[in-house]
Design a protein around this motif. Structure first.
Motif, PDB file in Angstrom:
ATOM      1  N   VAL A   1      36.814  35.866  41.080  1.00  0.00           N
ATOM      2  CA  VAL A   1      38.196  35.998  41.568  1.00  0.00           C
ATOM      3  C   VAL A   1      38.165  36.197  43.073  1.00  0.00           C
TER       4      VAL A   1
ATOM      5  N   TYR B   1      43.927  38.570  45.093  1.00  0.00           N
ATOM      6  CA  TYR B   1      44.669  39.376  44.129  1.00  0.00           C
ATOM      7  C   TYR B   1      46.141  39.396  44.522  1.00  0.00           C
TER       8      TYR B   1
ATOM      9  N   TYR C   1      39.674  45.886  46.105  1.00  0.00           N
ATOM     10  CA  TYR C   1      40.940  45.527  45.453  1.00  0.00           C
ATOM     11  C   TYR C   1      40.765  44.338  44.502  1.00  0.00           C
ATOM     12  N   THR C   2      39.953  43.346  44.914  1.00  0.00           N
ATOM     13  CA  THR C   2      39.751  42.154  44.084  1.00  0.00           C
ATOM     14  C   THR C   2      39.109  42.510  42.751  1.00  0.00           C
TER      15      THR C   2
ATOM     16  N   SER D   1      41.589  44.247  40.517  1.00  0.00           N
ATOM     17  CA  SER D   1      42.634  43.331  40.034  1.00  0.00           C
ATOM     18  C   SER D   1      42.204  42.545  38.800  1.00  0.00           C
ATOM     19  N   LYS D   2      40.895  42.393  38.596  1.00  0.00           N
ATOM     20  CA  LYS D   2      40.409  41.646  37.434  1.00  0.00           C
ATOM     21  C   LYS D   2      40.619  42.405  36.134  1.00  0.00           C
TER      22      LYS D   2
END
Length: 728
Positions: free
Chosen positions: A600, A603, A721-722, A725-726
């Motif tokens: 990913v 986000y 953060y990424t 977010s998953k």
């Protein structure tokens, strides 16, 4: 005199045999010649053994006895196989298979197919062997006794592949055999399956798997009492625990191995004496039988033959007695030598253990230092990020940018120290996946193009068109090598040229070797500094370090990684004219790329709104920073500073959390144990590890406790953060 005696006995044997054959039916001659063949093979008289085996086979043809021909053809094949004459052996095994079609016996055909395949393996005819094994395995056996003998042949097949260094094929065969065995009945076969599976795992340096198989084999060995297997087991258990860094158990098994080896040596000597005596007794019985047959024909010759046999017996007993005395004296000398060797070996083991302890202490010290630096460094980077987000004054931006640069520099420095420790402690793990080498080099060239333009350098890639499109290796480690070398080349070159060269050296159906060169026209390296550039913290001179910066660890990592990948790096350089780094690496060939799930890359901040995250962290500064970073995105953050409390909160049905951020190192129970306990009653809530990862930790180890992902301190905000977010 000896030649006369030998000729006399051979004449006696032949005449008695012919006489016996002339007075009995042909079917009896098949049996007689078979027995004579087996006896001569036992006493290592191979020429006569083959002669009588052929006679038995010919009588079977004369009498048109198909079953006898099948048996004698197979026995002839076995004799040639044991004599390592595999072409003749294969001929007779295949003949036995053809004859079996006339008088079908599933097990006889199965045996003949398997031994024909063994011959093909010895001749390295791999495809033919595979076809024969496959044909044999298609035969269904219903008799339990035959199935047991079949399992013995399956074991022999797997061991043959192992002895031919076909480890993957051997491993597959051992796994397949394991499913067929009755552990309560075939313990001897099961023991060897576990033993060889452990050895294969050990050869592949998969020490934990090797330990599991070998430890399973050990109690079985206590039942089977197979001392030879026990000797092999103890030695490989010692190697296994050495690989697992458990030197106390490794030494304990090694010591037990040496004691058993000495015991076996003594037992072999005693057994040899017994075998010699048995052989003598067998000779005596055989000669006595001949004598009795001869007595029926001619009573007058009995006395003369008896005297001759007695003389030979006395001579054999005398020789055996002298041989036993000689072996006894040799055994005493050997024991004295073994004791001396054992003492010296003990001294070497102690010295080796001391050296390993010193190396381990150094590695643990550096690992601890780098680990402890990450916590305050996480605070520095985190606070810097928070200040930059709060729209500081223009006069403060330069200070904050410098602080951010310094934090990133320190993080890189600590990561490089940890990387060196991992390599030196043999804790680095290599991937074996398919990748496109040309695409990898082109991506690196593209990512560093801006850096090349900054120093006004031309940046070229020369890629040999003969290099296969897809290879099997570790693209991550390979990229690390190229990035370090190319970064150095671009950094130390201004208004010049940097070239990457990849040239095919060797290729066959399975493997290839490729030579790489990174050439620059930069400042070069003085001759007296060429050997120092690969040392830790070395950059050639203090002036270069001050002018160009850097940690001095990049080339150290490159040298060690190239060695781990199977190559050796070389350096050619002339001051003021540039440098050339070159190395050759082996690769396996691949047909296509493996599908790798995409990471990913970004986000959506809206997905964070009103989400509840439980932060388990004992460090007050890290609590403050992490909480602030989460609340900036609209996340509700609850904090607890110990693992026990986290387990209680998660077990309380009134509290529902969308995600848990779990620090690994906590007071009381650590984060991994807390995660294990939570997973006993909650398998759905995502748990992400927060760790300043050390030498003894890795991503796979942390995930094995039930964690969904790992965030390494000091973490980069966007990656932080990424990752969240998953799962949120």
């Amino acid at each position: 005199m000896k030649q006369k005696i030998k000729y006399f006995l051979m004449t006696l044997l032949a005449s008695s045999t012919l006489l016996f054959a002339s007075s009995t039916p042909i079917i009896d001659s098949i049996s007689i010649y078979h027995d004579l063949s087996q006896y001569n093979f036992k006493i290592h008289n191979y020429e006569k053994a083959l002669y009588f085996a052929n006679k038995s086979f010919q009588f079977g043809q004369t009498s048109k006895n198909i079953e006898a021909q099948i048996k004698q053809s197979f026995d002839l094949g076995k004799m040639y196989f044991n004599l390592k004459r595999f072409h003749e052996a294969q001929y007779y095994f295949e003949h036995s298979i053809q004859l079996n079609n006339l008088s079908p016996s599933d097990f006889n055909k199965f045996k003949a197919l398997y031994f024909a395949a063994f011959c093909a393996l010895e001749k390295k005819e791999w495809n033919k062997a595979t076809a024969l094994f496959s044909k044999a395995d298609s035969i269904k056996l219903t008799n339990s006794s035959e199935n047991s003998r079949r399992n013995h042949l399956l074991l022999r097949k797997a061991k043959t592949y192992f002895n031919k260094n076909q480890l993957q094929t051997a491993s597959n065969n051992f796994e397949s055999l394991l499913l067929k065995l009755d552990p309560n009945v075939e313990k001897n076969i099961l023991e060897e399956v576990y033993l060889y599976s452990g050895i294969i795992a050990l050869k592949n340096k998969n020490f934990s798997v090797a330990q599991r198989f070998l430890e399973k084999a050990l109690p079985l060995n206590q039942t089977t009492k197979n001392l030879k297997n026990k000797e092999t087991l103890l030695l490989n258990l010692s190697k296994c625990y050495k690989g697992l860094r458990n030197f106390d158990r490794a030494y304990s098994y090694l010591e037990e191995y040496h004691l058993l080896k000495m015991h076996l040596a003594q037992k072999i000597n005693a057994q040899q004496n017994i075998e010699n005596f048995k052989k003598f007794k067998l000779d005596e019985e055989y000669k006595t039988t001949i004598k009795k047959n001869k007595e029926k024909q001619k009573e007058e010759e009995t006395s003369r033959y008896s005297k001759l046999i007695n003389i030979l017996a006395i001579a054999l007993i005398t020789i055996l007695s002298l041989l036993s005395l000689s072996l006894y004296k040799n055994n005493i000398i050997r024991n004295e030598s073994n004791n001396l060797l054992k003492e010296k070996n003990q001294e070497l083991i102690i010295a080796k253990n001391n050296a390993e302890k010193a190396s381990k202490a150094r590695a643990e010290f550096l690992s601890t230092v780098s680990h402890e630096l990450r916590t305050p460094l996480n605070a520095i980077n985190g606070i810097t990020h928070l200040l930059l987000e709060e729209k500081p004054k223009k006069s403060q931006l330069n200070y904050l940018a410098s602080l951010q640069f310094s934090g990133n520099y320190l993080a890189t420095f600590i990561n490089e120290i940890l990387e060196i420790n991992k390599i030196e402690s043999n804790k680095i793990e290599l991937e074996s996946i398919s990748f496109n080498l040309k695409e990898l080099l082109e991506n690196i060239q593209s990512s560093l193009h801006k850096f090349a333009v900054t120093n006004n350098n031309s940046f070229e890639l020369h890629f040999d068109s003969e290099i296969p499109e897809y290879l099997i290796g570790d693209p991550t480690k390979l990229s690390q090598v190229f990035l370090n070398l190319i970064n150095n080349a671009l950094k130390f070159t201004h208004d010049g040229k940097v070239t990457i060269v990849a040239k095919l050296i060797y290729i066959n159906e399975e493997d290839t070797k490729i030579k790489f060169r990174i050439i620059d026209t930069g400042i070069g390296i003085p001759k007296d500094k060429l050997k120092l550039v690969f040392e830790n913290f070395s950059q050639g001179s203090v002036e270069i370090n001050r002018k160009y910066g850097g940690t001095g660890l990049g080339l150290t990592i490159v040298k060690k990684l190239v060695k781990v990948l199977g190559g050796k790096i070389k350096l050619e350089s002339e001051e003021g004219k540039g440098s050339t780094f070159s190395f050759t690496l082996p690769f396996k060939l691949a047909e296509s790329l493996e599908e790798i799930p995409e990471k990913v890359a970004n986000y959506d901040e809206n997905q964070f709104k009103s989400k509840k995250i439980l932060l388990v962290e004992d460090n007050k500064i890290n609590q403050m920073i992490t909480q602030k970073m989460l609340e900036n995105k609209g996340i509700i953050c609850l904090i607890i500073d110990n693992g026990e409390g986290a387990v209680q909160l998660m077990n309380d049905t009134e509290h529902e959390y969308d995600l848990v951020l779990m620090d690994v190192h906590l007071p009381g129970i650590n984060g991994t144990i807390a995660t294990q306990q939570i997973r006993n009653f909650d398998t759905k809530t995502p748990i992400i590890a927060l760790t300043a990862i050390s030498l003894d930790e890795n991503r796979e180890m942390l995930l094995s406790y039930g964690m969904n992902d790992v965030i390494t301190k000091p973490f980069i905000p966007e990656e932080f953060y990424t990752t969240i977010s998953k799962y949120i």
